[in-house]
Design a protein around this motif. Structure first.
Motif, PDB file in Angstrom:
ATOM      1  N   SER A  35       1.128  -1.165   0.159  1.00 38.73           N
ATOM      2  CA  SER A  35      -0.334   0.115   0.172  1.00 38.73           C
ATOM      3  C   SER A  35       0.807   1.343   0.118  1.00 38.73           C
ATOM      4  O   SER A  35       0.047   2.131   0.138  1.00 38.73           O
ATOM      5  CB  SER A  35      -0.911  -0.233   0.635  1.00 38.73           C
TER       6      SER A  35
ATOM      7  N   GLU B 271       1.473   3.083  -1.926  1.00 38.25           N
ATOM      8  CA  GLU B 271       0.743   4.561  -2.539  1.00 38.25           C
ATOM      9  C   GLU B 271      -0.543   5.255  -2.162  1.00 38.25           C
ATOM     10  O   GLU B 271       0.069   6.282  -2.203  1.00 38.25           O
ATOM     11  CB  GLU B 271       0.156   4.196  -4.296  1.00 38.25           C
ATOM     12  N   GLU B 272      -1.357   4.371  -1.269  1.00 35.71           N
ATOM     13  CA  GLU B 272      -1.982   4.650  -0.406  1.00 35.71           C
ATOM     14  C   GLU B 272      -1.154   5.317   0.684  1.00 35.71           C
ATOM     15  O   GLU B 272      -1.596   6.760   1.174  1.00 35.71           O
ATOM     16  CB  GLU B 272      -2.721   3.802   0.667  1.00 35.71           C
ATOM     17  N   LEU B 273       0.005   5.360   0.967  1.00 29.23           N
ATOM     18  CA  LEU B 273       0.780   5.992   2.003  1.00 29.23           C
ATOM     19  C   LEU B 273       1.042   7.260   2.144  1.00 29.23           C
ATOM     20  O   LEU B 273       1.606   7.831   3.448  1.00 29.23           O
ATOM     21  CB  LEU B 273       2.068   4.784   2.925  1.00 29.23           C
TER      22      LEU B 273
ATOM     23  N   THR C 149      -0.590   9.230  -0.419  1.00 28.74           N
ATOM     24  CA  THR C 149      -1.018   9.897  -1.388  1.00 28.74           C
ATOM     25  C   THR C 149      -2.630  10.247  -0.582  1.00 28.74           C
ATOM     26  O   THR C 149      -3.442  11.040  -0.817  1.00 28.74           O
ATOM     27  CB  THR C 149      -1.837   9.362  -2.707  1.00 28.74           C
ATOM     28  N   THR C 150      -3.277   9.797   0.162  1.00 27.90           N
ATOM     29  CA  THR C 150      -4.234   9.771   1.710  1.00 27.90           C
ATOM     30  C   THR C 150      -3.541  10.537   3.003  1.00 27.90           C
ATOM     31  O   THR C 150      -2.884  10.281   2.973  1.00 27.90           O
ATOM     32  CB  THR C 150      -4.715   8.606   1.930  1.00 27.90           C
TER      33      THR C 150
ATOM     34  N   GLY D 242      -3.110   7.973   5.734  1.00 35.15           N
ATOM     35  CA  GLY D 242      -1.958   6.979   4.341  1.00 35.15           C
ATOM     36  C   GLY D 242      -0.227   8.508   5.484  1.00 35.15           C
ATOM     37  O   GLY D 242       0.729   7.769   6.113  1.00 35.15           O
TER      38      GLY D 242
END
Length: 131
Positions: A64, A66-68, A70-71, A74
């Motif tokens: 994860s 990318e989620e870490l 971009t959110t 994250g």
């Protein structure tokens, strides 16, 4: 940053698996024998849960990344992990005695690798948090 998080993820997965060898390397069978049953089982249980936690963090980073980055959640997780590994780095210098590694080739190697790894994770997670 994604590549670094995936590298950290792979290294943490590997580190978690190394926990299988810790009791044998540290001769826990002999060293823990004088402890009460409660303390002996607490040491063993905590080591298992540390391995599980390290595995979970590694899996999170590996799957994860990318989620870490971009959110909002994250990035908060990354900031928390940066603080966590920074504290682990502090412990490496101020809790563990240099007597445990100084003058011992293998232990010094592990100490240097650990310092490098804790530093690398602290910086990567800090940067991933957008700080």
């Amino acid at each position: 940053m994604l590549l670094h998080l995936k590298i950290i993820g792979g290294l943490l997965l590997f580190l978690s698996l190394l926990h299988v060898f810790i009791p044998g390397h540290l001769d826990w069978k002999r060293d823990l024998k004088p402890l009460s049953l409660m303390n002996r089982q607490m040491m063993q249980t905590h080591m298992i849960f540390i391995a599980i936690t390290v595995f979970a963090i590694g899996l999170l980073c590996f799957t994860s990344a990318e989620e870490l980055t971009t959110t909002p959640l994250g990035r908060k997780i990354c900031l928390g992990l940066s603080v966590f590994w920074a504290l682990r780095l502090v412990f490496q210098f101020f809790v563990y005695s240099p007597k445990l590694w100084r003058g011992k080739r293998f232990e010094t190697f592990i100490h240097v690798v650990a310092v490098g790894f804790w530093t690398y994770m602290t910086v990567v997670f800090y940067l991933a948090a957008g700080m």
